[in-house]
Design a protein around this motif. Structure first.
Motif, mmCIF file in Angstrom:
data_model
loop_
_atom_site.group_PDB
_atom_site.id
_atom_site.type_symbol
_atom_site.label_atom_id
_atom_site.label_comp_id
_atom_site.label_asym_id
_atom_site.label_seq_id
_atom_site.Cartn_x
_atom_site.Cartn_y
_atom_site.Cartn_z
ATOM 1 N N ALA A 494 5.031 15.417 -4.706
ATOM 2 C CA ALA A 494 4.553 16.795 -4.801
ATOM 3 C C ALA A 494 3.269 16.926 -5.605
ATOM 4 O O ALA A 494 2.297 17.528 -5.149
ATOM 5 N N GLY A 495 3.216 16.364 -6.823
ATOM 6 C CA GLY A 495 2.097 16.657 -7.715
ATOM 7 C C GLY A 495 1.097 15.537 -7.872
ATOM 8 O O GLY A 495 0.491 15.424 -8.945
ATOM 9 N N LEU A 496 0.892 14.691 -6.859
ATOM 10 C CA LEU A 496 -0.053 13.587 -6.993
ATOM 11 C C LEU A 496 -1.481 14.082 -6.762
ATOM 12 O O LEU A 496 -1.787 14.609 -5.691
ATOM 13 N N PRO A 497 -2.406 13.931 -7.745
ATOM 14 C CA PRO A 497 -3.798 14.325 -7.509
ATOM 15 C C PRO A 497 -4.533 13.229 -6.751
ATOM 16 O O PRO A 497 -4.110 12.079 -6.689
ATOM 17 N N GLY A 498 -5.671 13.585 -6.160
ATOM 18 C CA GLY A 498 -6.496 12.638 -5.408
ATOM 19 C C GLY A 498 -7.876 12.532 -5.997
ATOM 20 O O GLY A 498 -8.279 13.284 -6.883
ATOM 21 N N GLY A 499 -8.652 11.553 -5.486
ATOM 22 C CA GLY A 499 -10.016 11.346 -5.928
ATOM 23 C C GLY A 499 -10.160 10.151 -6.841
ATOM 24 O O GLY A 499 -9.182 9.596 -7.334
ATOM 25 N N GLY A 500 -11.404 9.741 -7.073
ATOM 26 C CA GLY A 500 -11.671 8.608 -7.949
ATOM 27 C C GLY A 500 -11.994 7.353 -7.166
ATOM 28 O O GLY A 500 -12.258 7.379 -5.959
ATOM 29 N N GLY A 501 -11.996 6.220 -7.880
ATOM 30 C CA GLY A 501 -12.345 4.940 -7.273
ATOM 31 C C GLY A 501 -11.224 4.371 -6.417
ATOM 32 O O GLY A 501 -10.158 4.975 -6.240
ATOM 33 N N THR A 502 -11.487 3.159 -5.887
ATOM 34 C CA THR A 502 -10.538 2.492 -4.995
ATOM 35 C C THR A 502 -10.181 1.127 -5.574
ATOM 36 O O THR A 502 -10.811 0.110 -5.242
ATOM 37 N N PRO A 503 -9.189 1.033 -6.453
ATOM 38 C CA PRO A 503 -8.776 -0.268 -7.027
ATOM 39 C C PRO A 503 -7.829 -1.008 -6.083
ATOM 40 O O PRO A 503 -6.633 -1.178 -6.366
ATOM 41 N N LEU A 504 -8.350 -1.471 -4.961
ATOM 42 C CA LEU A 504 -7.511 -2.092 -3.942
ATOM 43 C C LEU A 504 -6.881 -3.390 -4.445
ATOM 44 O O LEU A 504 -5.722 -3.688 -4.133
ATOM 45 N N ALA A 505 -7.625 -4.194 -5.215
ATOM 46 C CA ALA A 505 -7.081 -5.460 -5.713
ATOM 47 C C ALA A 505 -5.882 -5.222 -6.622
ATOM 48 O O ALA A 505 -4.867 -5.924 -6.530
ATOM 49 N N THR A 506 -5.979 -4.224 -7.497
ATOM 50 C CA THR A 506 -4.862 -3.916 -8.388
ATOM 51 C C THR A 506 -3.646 -3.463 -7.605
ATOM 52 O O THR A 506 -2.507 -3.847 -7.913
ATOM 53 N N ALA A 507 -3.863 -2.659 -6.575
ATOM 54 C CA ALA A 507 -2.739 -2.178 -5.770
ATOM 55 C C ALA A 507 -2.061 -3.311 -5.024
ATOM 56 O O ALA A 507 -0.824 -3.382 -4.970
ATOM 57 N N LEU A 508 -2.840 -4.233 -4.461
ATOM 58 C CA LEU A 508 -2.245 -5.345 -3.730
ATOM 59 C C LEU A 508 -1.481 -6.275 -4.668
ATOM 60 O O LEU A 508 -0.431 -6.816 -4.316
ATOM 61 N N ALA A 509 -2.021 -6.484 -5.878
ATOM 62 C CA ALA A 509 -1.316 -7.330 -6.845
ATOM 63 C C ALA A 509 0.019 -6.700 -7.248
ATOM 64 O O ALA A 509 1.048 -7.392 -7.326
ATOM 65 N N GLN A 510 0.020 -5.386 -7.500
ATOM 66 C CA GLN A 510 1.270 -4.725 -7.875
ATOM 67 C C GLN A 510 2.242 -4.697 -6.704
ATOM 68 O O GLN A 510 3.459 -4.842 -6.894
ATOM 69 N N ALA A 511 1.730 -4.522 -5.486
ATOM 70 C CA ALA A 511 2.607 -4.557 -4.317
ATOM 71 C C ALA A 511 3.232 -5.933 -4.133
ATOM 72 O O ALA A 511 4.402 -6.058 -3.759
ATOM 73 N N GLY A 512 2.458 -6.990 -4.410
ATOM 74 C CA GLY A 512 3.011 -8.343 -4.305
ATOM 75 C C GLY A 512 4.135 -8.577 -5.302
ATOM 76 O O GLY A 512 5.133 -9.236 -4.984
ATOM 77 N N GLU A 513 3.989 -8.058 -6.509
ATOM 78 C CA GLU A 513 5.060 -8.205 -7.499
ATOM 79 C C GLU A 513 6.329 -7.483 -7.049
ATOM 80 O O GLU A 513 7.444 -8.011 -7.198
ATOM 81 N N LEU A 514 6.157 -6.287 -6.495
ATOM 82 C CA LEU A 514 7.330 -5.541 -6.042
ATOM 83 C C LEU A 514 7.992 -6.225 -4.855
ATOM 84 O O LEU A 514 9.230 -6.322 -4.780
ATOM 85 N N LEU A 515 7.196 -6.728 -3.904
ATOM 86 C CA LEU A 515 7.767 -7.422 -2.751
ATOM 87 C C LEU A 515 8.500 -8.689 -3.189
ATOM 88 O O LEU A 515 9.567 -9.020 -2.663
ATOM 89 N N GLY A 516 7.923 -9.424 -4.142
ATOM 90 C CA GLY A 516 8.599 -10.617 -4.642
ATOM 91 C C GLY A 516 9.925 -10.293 -5.309
ATOM 92 O O GLY A 516 10.913 -11.021 -5.142
ATOM 93 N N ALA A 517 9.964 -9.192 -6.078
ATOM 94 C CA ALA A 517 11.216 -8.796 -6.711
ATOM 95 C C ALA A 517 12.268 -8.420 -5.670
ATOM 96 O O ALA A 517 13.451 -8.757 -5.821
ATOM 97 N N LEU A 518 11.853 -7.758 -4.607
ATOM 98 C CA LEU A 518 12.802 -7.401 -3.551
ATOM 99 C C LEU A 518 13.324 -8.639 -2.839
ATOM 100 O O LEU A 518 14.521 -8.728 -2.514
ATOM 101 N N GLN A 519 12.446 -9.617 -2.584
ATOM 102 C CA GLN A 519 12.890 -10.837 -1.908
ATOM 103 C C GLN A 519 13.831 -11.652 -2.779
ATOM 104 O O GLN A 519 14.782 -12.259 -2.271
ATOM 105 N N ARG A 520 13.578 -11.678 -4.075
ATOM 106 C CA ARG A 520 14.479 -12.419 -4.968
ATOM 107 C C ARG A 520 15.865 -11.796 -5.012
ATOM 108 O O ARG A 520 16.850 -12.489 -5.320
ATOM 109 N N ARG A 521 15.954 -10.523 -4.724
ATOM 110 C CA ARG A 521 17.250 -9.855 -4.674
ATOM 111 C C ARG A 521 17.913 -9.991 -3.313
ATOM 112 O O ARG A 521 18.973 -9.417 -3.073
ATOM 113 N N GLY A 522 17.306 -10.748 -2.399
ATOM 114 C CA GLY A 522 17.882 -10.967 -1.080
ATOM 115 C C GLY A 522 17.568 -9.883 -0.075
ATOM 116 O O GLY A 522 18.172 -9.861 1.007
#
Length: 616
Positions: A494-522
Motif C-alpha cells: 500500500a504505502g511504497l513510494p517510488g523514484g530514485g536510482g536503480t540499485p539493480l546489483a544490490t537487488a539481485l544479490a539480496q534476491a540470491g540470498e533469499l532464493l538460497g535460503a528457500l532452497q536450503r529449506r527444500g
C-alpha cells in the motif's frame, strides 16, 4: 614403458599405489571387458585387501555406521556398528553407476579422500576414525545417452587420479601383469626419485592444457612414479611422465595447446626430412623404441632406458607428443569432441526430469503408514508398530533365551523394526523483484500489486507462496516475505513510494540470498524480475552507469549459479539491450512487456513458468 598404453597397464598402476592415487574413474559399459579389468585390478592388490561395493540408494546409517538398535536393546547399553566405509578401510570401494549415486554418498567420499578420516556425529556418538581407501567409480553412460558428457560427478572425478575409458575408442585390453611383478613394483615405489626438471614440465603441460586443478599435477606425479616402479627404474623418465600426462592431464584438458610458429629454416628442414627416403625396415637404428603392438612385459623390463640423460629437462611439446603417441587413435578424437561445446543451452538434465520430483520422502509431511525397515535421517522408528510386530513372539523368544531372568523384558529383533514413512510436497514460492525507481515506478508497482493479488488466488489452491522485493534509491527492501495471505500482501504494497536510482546489483544479490535460503529449506523457488535493466547505482551505493552495469551483470551471473527458474520482464517502453543482457547473464527467460496490466502480467507469468523451469 611401452608407448602403446593398454588397460592392463592401468590396472597394474592402480594396484601398485591404490591409496596414493585415490582411485580411478572407469568409463565403460557393463560387460565382460569391464569385469575383466576389475578382476585384473583385484588380482594385483595385496592379499586380504578389502573390496566393497556401494549399492544404489544406500542410507547414511549403512554407509557411515551408527547405533545398532537391536544389540543396544538386548544389552541395555549403546552399541555402535561400523558402516560400509569403515569396512573398506585400506582397500577398494567400488562405486557402480556413479551417475545415479546420491549426492550425500559423494559428499562423504569427498571428505574421506580429502582428510583421511571419517567423522562420526550420529545418534549420540561423537568422534573421528582414520580411514583411507581407493575408489573405483564406474561410469556406464553410453554416447547415445549423452554424447558431450564429461564427468557426471566433477568433485569426485577431480579426486581420482586415473581417468580411463574402455571400448572401441578407448584403451585396448592388453595382457594382465603377473601379480609378482606388481608386488615387486609396490615394494620399489618408495625409492623412486623424480627429477625436478620433469616435475616442472608436468606443471607446464597442465597449464598448456588448461587444467586448473592443483591436484592434477600431483596425481600425475604419483602415476609417473608408479609407472617407473612398474618399469623397474629408479628414476622417473620421460616415457613415464608421458603416460601420466595421457591418463591424468589429457582427460581433464579444457583446451589444446596452440602450435608454436615455426621459423623458415625449421620449416625447410622438416620439409627436407619428410622428402628424404625412409630407412630400410630391416635396419633399425640403435636405441629405437619397441613397436606399439609389443607386449608391455615381454622382457624383465618394460622397455629400454631413454637414450638421453633422465635428469635432462624434456620440452613440454615433446612430452605432449609422447602422450599422444601413448593413446589409442580414436581416444584423442573422442577427447577433443568432449571439449567442444554441446549444442543448445545448459548441460545434461538431471535424472529427475525438468522440474525435479513432485514429491519426495522426508522426515516431515503427510504420513504414508509404517513398513519394515531401519530408522535413519529420513524415516523414523515407529515404536508402536515395532512392539506390535514383536509382541506375538515374546513367549517363544524368552524360552529360547539362555538367561531369560537376566535378559531384557522385551526381545526385539531386526525383523521387528518398523519405520514411519512420510511424503512431503516441495513448497513452491514465486519471488517478485520490482524496480521502483524512476518516474513510472508507481505504475509498475500497481501492476505488480494486481499481479500478486491474482497469483495469490491460484497459490491458495496449489498452496504456493508469493514474496515481493522492491528496490529504489540505494538499496532493496523485502516488502513481503513468503506468504499466502492476500491481506498481508495488500498492506505491504500500500504505502511504497517510488523514484530514485536503480540499485539493480544490490537487488539481485539480496534476491540470491533469499532464493538460497528457500532452497536450503527444500522449497522450489521461482524469480520474476520486473525492470528495464538500466542500473545506475553500483553495489557499494556509488552512482555511475558503467560500474553499476558491471556490478549488475556480476550479480546476475552469481544468481544463475543457484539454479532457480527465473523470468525477466522488460518494463521499458521499448525492449532495451540492457535488460536482455541481464537476462542472459542470469539465465532467465526474457519477456518484453512494456504496456501490460495486472491481468496480462499474471497470465504472462503463468505461461512463462514452465519455460523458465526448463531453463533452470
Amino acid at each position: 614403458m611401452n608407448a602403446a598404453a593398454d588397460a592392463a597397464t592401468a590396472a597394474a598402476l592402480m594396484a601398485v599405489d591404490p591409496l596414493g592415487l585415490g582411485g580411478v574413474w572407469l568409463r565403460a559399459a557393463a560387460g565382460p571387458d569391464r569385469d575383466d579389468w576389475l578382476a585384473q585390478l583385484r588380482g594385483g592388490l595385496p592379499a586380504g585387501r578389502a573390496w566393497r561395493r556401494v549399492p544404489l540408494h544406500i542410507r547414511d546409517a549403512e554407509l557411515l555406521g551408527g547405533l545398532d538398535l537391536t544389540a543396544s536393546l538386548r544389552e541395555g547399553r549403546a552399541i555402535a556398528r561400523d558402516g560400509l566405509l569403515l569396512a573398506a578401510h585400506g582397500g577398494v570401494l567400488l562405486l557402480p553407476s556413479v551417475q545415479r549415486q546420491a549426492p550425500h554418498v559423494l559428499a562423504h567420499l569427498h571428505r574421506v579422500l580429502d582428510t583421511g578420516e571419517l567423522p562420526l556425529e550420529r545418534e549420540g556418538h561423537s568422534g573421528a576414525r582414520s580411514l583411507s581407501l581407493a575408489v573405483v567409480a564406474l561410469d556406464d553412460r553410453t554416447e547415445d545417452e549423452d554424447p558431450h558428457a564429461g564427468a557426471c560427478a566433477p568433485g569426485l572425478a577431480e579426486r581420482l587420479a586415473l581417468h580411463i575409458e574402455l571400448g572401441a575408442a578407448g584403451l585396448p585390453a592388453g595382457t594382465p601383469w603377473p601379480p609378482e611383478t606388481v608386488a615387486a613394483a609396490r615394494e620399489r615405489l618408495p625409492t623412486v626419485a623424480v627429477p625436478e626438471a620433469l616435475l616442472r614440465e608436468l606443471c607446464a603441460s597442465a597449464q598448456a592444457l588448461g587444467v586448473a586443478s592443483l591436484r592434477a599435477p600431483l596425481q600425475a606425479l604419483r602415476v609417473a612414479r608408479a609407472a617407473a616402479a612398474l618399469d623397474g627404474a629408479a628414476v622417473v623418465h620421460t616415457r613415464h611422465a608421458a603416460l601420466a600426462l595421457a591418463w591424468v592431464l589429457l582427460p581433464r584438458a579444457t583446451q589444446w595447446p596452440a602450435p608454436e610458429a615455426e621459423t623458415a629454416p625449421e620449416a625447410e628442414t622438416k620439409t627436407e626430412a619428410a622428402q628424404a627416403p625412409s630407412p630400410e625396415p630391416h635396419a633399425p637404428e640403435a636405441g629405437a623404441r619397441e613397436p606399439a603392438n609389443a607386449s608391455p612385459h615381454d622382457s624383465p623390463e618394460l622397455a629400454a632406458d631413454d637414450p638421453t640423460d633422465p635428469t635432462a629437462p624434456a620440452p613440454a611439446e615433446a612430452l605432449l607428443d609422447a602422450a599422444r603417441a601413448s593413446l589409442p587413435p580414436g581416444l584423442l578424437a573422442a577427447l577433443a569432441q568432449r571439449l567442444a561445446p554441446a549444442p543448445g543451452r545448459g548441460g545434461a538434465r538431471s535424472a529427475t526430469g525438468r522440474g525435479g520430483p513432485a514429491q519426495r520422502l522426508s522426515a516431515r509431511g503427510r504420513p504414508l503408514g509404517a513398513r519394515r525397515g531401519r530408522p535413519d535421517g529420513q524415516q523414523r522408528l515407529s515404536l508402536i508398530d515395532t512392539l506390535r510386530a514383536a509382541a506375538p513372539w515374546q513367549a517363544l523368544r524368552r524360552r529360547e533365551a539362555p538367561a531369560a531372568a537376566a535378559g531384557p523384558r522385551v526381545h526385539v529383533r531386526p525383523d521387528d523394526l518398523h519405520v514411519t514413512r512420510r511424503r512431503q510436497t516441495p513448497q513452491a514460492t514465486t519471488l517478485f523483484v520490482v524496480d521502483a525507481s524512476g518516474s513510472s515506478a508507481l505504475h509498475r508497482l500497481a501492476e505488480a500489486k494486481g499481479a500478486v493479488e491474482l497469483l495469490l488466488a491460484d497459490c491458495y489452491v496449489r498452496r504456493d507462496r508469493v514474496a515481493l522485493l522492491a528496490f529504489r534509491g540505494t538499496g532493496a527492501e523485502l516488502l513481503l516475505p513468503p506468504t499466502r495471505s492476500l491481506a498481508r500482501a495488500k498492506r505491504s504494497l500500500a504505502g511504497l513510494p517510488g523514484g530514485g536510482g536503480t540499485p539493480l546489483a544490490t537487488a539481485l544479490a539480496q534476491a540470491g540470498e533469499l532464493l538460497g535460503a528457500l532452497q536450503r529449506r527444500g522449497e522450489t523457488p521461482q524469480l520474476v524480475l520486473l525492470t528495464d535493466g538500466r542500473a545506475n547505482i553500483a553495489a557499494d551505493g556509488s552512482p555511475g552507469r558503467e560500474r553499476a552495469g558491471s556490478d549488475a551483470l556480476c550479480a546476475a551471473r552469481r544468481l544463475r549459479g543457484c539454479g532457480a527458474a527465473a523470468l525477466l520482464i522488460d518494463t521499458s517502453p521499448m525492449p532495451h539491450p540492457h535488460a536482455r543482457g541481464v537476462a542472459d547473464a542470469m539465465g532467465a527467460h526474457y519477456l518484453p512487456l512494456p504496456h501490460a496490466g495486472a491481468g496480462e502480467l499474471s497470465r504472462a507469468v503463468r505461461r512463462a513458468r514452465p519455460a523458465a523451469a526448463a531453463l533452470a
